[in-house]
Motif scaffolding. Structure first.
Motif, PDB file in Angstrom:
ATOM      1  N   LEU A  97      -2.582 -67.301  -8.604  1.00 21.57           N
ATOM      2  CA  LEU A  97      -3.100 -68.530  -9.216  1.00 21.57           C
ATOM      3  C   LEU A  97      -1.955 -69.468  -9.568  1.00 21.57           C
ATOM      4  CD1 LEU A  97      -5.705 -69.919 -10.316  1.00 21.57           C
ATOM      5  CD2 LEU A  97      -5.203 -68.851 -12.525  1.00 21.57           C
ATOM      6  N   ILE A  98      -2.151 -70.733  -9.216  1.00 22.84           N
ATOM      7  CA  ILE A  98      -1.164 -71.751  -9.579  1.00 22.84           C
ATOM      8  C   ILE A  98      -1.871 -72.770 -10.466  1.00 22.84           C
ATOM      9  CG2 ILE A  98       0.328 -73.596  -8.700  1.00 22.84           C
ATOM     10  CD1 ILE A  98       0.757 -71.753  -6.202  1.00 22.84           C
ATOM     11  N   VAL A  99      -1.387 -72.902 -11.687  1.00 20.97           N
ATOM     12  CA  VAL A  99      -2.019 -73.801 -12.657  1.00 20.97           C
ATOM     13  C   VAL A  99      -1.115 -75.010 -12.876  1.00 20.97           C
ATOM     14  CG1 VAL A  99      -2.752 -74.030 -15.070  1.00 20.97           C
ATOM     15  CG2 VAL A  99      -3.280 -71.943 -13.799  1.00 20.97           C
ATOM     16  N   ILE A 100      -1.701 -76.197 -12.711  1.00 19.56           N
ATOM     17  CA  ILE A 100      -0.950 -77.441 -12.913  1.00 19.56           C
ATOM     18  C   ILE A 100      -1.531 -78.105 -14.161  1.00 19.56           C
ATOM     19  CG2 ILE A 100      -0.256 -79.627 -11.848  1.00 19.56           C
ATOM     20  CD1 ILE A 100      -1.227 -78.371  -9.122  1.00 19.56           C
ATOM     21  N   GLY A 101      -0.739 -78.226 -15.211  1.00 16.74           N
ATOM     22  CA  GLY A 101      -1.273 -78.825 -16.430  1.00 16.74           C
ATOM     23  C   GLY A 101      -0.234 -78.857 -17.527  1.00 16.74           C
ATOM     24  N   GLY A 102      -0.658 -79.267 -18.719  1.00 18.06           N
ATOM     25  CA  GLY A 102       0.248 -79.370 -19.859  1.00 18.06           C
ATOM     26  C   GLY A 102       0.374 -78.048 -20.600  1.00 18.06           C
ATOM     27  N   ASP A 103       0.983 -78.073 -21.790  1.00 19.62           N
ATOM     28  CA  ASP A 103       1.283 -76.812 -22.487  1.00 19.62           C
ATOM     29  C   ASP A 103       0.034 -76.002 -22.828  1.00 19.62           C
ATOM     30  OD1 ASP A 103       0.640 -78.751 -24.288  1.00 19.62           O
ATOM     31  OD2 ASP A 103       2.327 -78.415 -25.641  1.00 19.62           O
ATOM     32  N   GLY A 104      -1.054 -76.668 -23.253  1.00 18.58           N
ATOM     33  CA  GLY A 104      -2.285 -75.949 -23.595  1.00 18.58           C
ATOM     34  C   GLY A 104      -2.843 -75.219 -22.374  1.00 18.58           C
ATOM     35  N   SER A 105      -2.821 -75.879 -21.231  1.00 19.15           N
ATOM     36  CA  SER A 105      -3.368 -75.293 -20.003  1.00 19.15           C
ATOM     37  C   SER A 105      -2.529 -74.100 -19.558  1.00 19.15           C
ATOM     38  CB  SER A 105      -3.372 -76.323 -18.869  1.00 19.15           C
ATOM     39  OG  SER A 105      -4.061 -77.469 -19.279  1.00 19.15           O
ATOM     40  N   LEU A 106      -1.220 -74.231 -19.687  1.00 14.82           N
ATOM     41  CA  LEU A 106      -0.336 -73.140 -19.255  1.00 14.82           C
ATOM     42  C   LEU A 106      -0.450 -71.948 -20.210  1.00 14.82           C
ATOM     43  CD1 LEU A 106       2.770 -75.220 -18.112  1.00 14.82           C
ATOM     44  CD2 LEU A 106       0.960 -74.254 -16.703  1.00 14.82           C
ATOM     45  N   MET A 107      -0.715 -72.261 -21.471  1.00 11.03           N
ATOM     46  CA  MET A 107      -0.904 -71.183 -22.444  1.00 11.03           C
ATOM     47  C   MET A 107      -2.158 -70.369 -22.083  1.00 11.03           C
ATOM     48  SD  MET A 107      -1.233 -71.648 -26.525  1.00 11.03           S
ATOM     49  CE  MET A 107       0.074 -72.827 -26.626  1.00 11.03           C
ATOM     50  N   GLY A 108      -3.218 -71.062 -21.682  1.00  9.55           N
ATOM     51  CA  GLY A 108      -4.457 -70.389 -21.256  1.00  9.55           C
ATOM     52  C   GLY A 108      -4.193 -69.481 -20.068  1.00  9.55           C
TER      53      GLY A 108
END
Ligand code: F6P
Length: 361
Positions: A97-108
């Protein structure tokens, strides 16, 4: 043949499409399956996922926004929500999985990774997945890419979208300056950035603003006097207009938000100047990405694919059984570097807490 999922989460930012394109093209080029997860984590929970083709990502690099949709998904903040997402991923055999987003999204994403093994065991025990699938997906191979206009990731010089947002801010203020000059007005320009003053501070320098408020150094109680003194002194040598940049998330010594209206009232009462407020809002997140954000998106997307596939090799190697460590792609100078995701999240949290603490002390 591996299944690599890609999603964008949180606020969109210009350059995310470039990153998605690079993920899809590099994954397919290496002979693996690529999945577009629609609407951020919401799509991961509901199964709104399409297998990507080469053509899916043709002519997208120049487009703003996120072509695969994004969301701020409350359900993914819960363990149940993340377990639903894991079930969908096991069903589709998406273990990368590759997640592109800000700190909240990466924390999830990091939370999902930490719970992954347990979810697999539970889903197998509940008879929801077969032993073969549970074994195949014993590891979640995760990589993060910082996509946010805020540029608030502690380890990266630039997040995808912040350069374009700054261009939008500069263009907008360039447009305001002449009308301000004609009427001899002051413009208070409200900019985004959440807890991070990067957009406010760097834009202020680039547009020759007369004053800037940004959250990292909150103004003390004497700010109205200091601000008005500054405006008076530049007016004295003939300046006919003033631009004041007000960053989002700026608070006073009591922790109360300072808004454009308050700044306007202080100036009008103390100096009798005409003041207008311009809230740039989501225009900052709009329009085509700059060259820099396109290139950054493409480079980070490419590196993220190499990263998740590299951790696959680790699992197949003599250190099999070891947990892989999720990395986040960061720009350092001209290079893309990897940093341990959990550490970056911890550092960002600590920095935000320290800032709030400092601001209230
Ligand atoms: O994180 C990006 C950002 O644009 C922040 O600067 C801003 O505080 C927030 O998102 C706005 O969120 P929304 O688009 O949900 O209104």
């Amino acid at each position: 043949n591996h299944g690599i999922g890609v999603l964008t989460s949180g606020g969109d930012s210009q350059g995310m499409n470039a990153a998605v394109r690079a993920v899809v093209r590099e994954t397919l080029r290496q002979g693996h399956r690529c999945y577009l997860v629609r609407e951020g984590y919401t799509g991961l929970i509901t199964g709104n996922i399409d297998q990507a083709t080469w053509e899916h990502v043709a002519n997208v690099t120049h487009l703003g926004g996120s072509m695969i949709g994004t969301s701020r998904c409350d359900e993914f903040r819960t363990t149940d929500g993340r377990k639903k997402a894991a079930k969908i991923m096991f069903d589709r055999r998406i273990f990368h999985l590759i997640v592109i987003g800000g700190d909240g999204s990466l924390m999830g994403a990091q939370k999902l990774k930490e719970e992954w093994g347990r979810f697999g065991e539970e889903l197998f025990a509940e008879g929801k997945i077969t032993e073969e699938v549970a074994n195949e997906g014993r590891e979640l191979h995760l990589a993060g890419i910082v996509g946010s206009i805020d540029n608030d990731c502690i380890e990266s010089d630039k997040s995808i979208g912040s350069d374009t947002a700054l261009h939008r801010i500069c263009e907008a203020i360039d447009g305001l300056v002449m009308t301000a000059q004609s009427h001899q007005r002051v413009f208070v320009v409200e900019v985004m950035g959440r807890h991070c003053g990067y957009l406010a501070l760097t834009a202020a320098i680039a547009v020759e603003a007369d004053y800037v408020f940004y959250p990292e150094i909150p103004p003390d109680d004497k700010w109205p006097e200091q601000l008005c003194h500054q405006l008076e002194s530049v007016r004295k040598y003939g300046k006919r207009q003033n631009v004041i940049i007000l960053g989002e998330g700026v608070t006073n010594s009591k922790g109360m938000k300072i808004g454009g209206k308050q700044v306007k009232e202080e100036i009008e009462t103390r100096l009798g100047l005409e003041v207008r407020i311009a809230t740039l809002g989501h225009l900052q997140r709009g329009g085509a990405p700059t060259f820099l954000d396109r290139l950054l998106g493409l480079r980070m997307g490419h590196e993220a694919v190499l990263e998740v596939l590299k951790t696959t090799e680790d699992v197949g190697s003599p250190i099999a059984g070891q947990k892989t460590v999720a990395q986040v792609m960061c720009l350092r100078g001209h290079n893309i570097e990897r940093n341990e995701l959990s550490r970056v999240i911890r550092q960002t949290e600590t920095a935000n807490e320290e800032m709030q603490q400092r601001n209230y002390d």
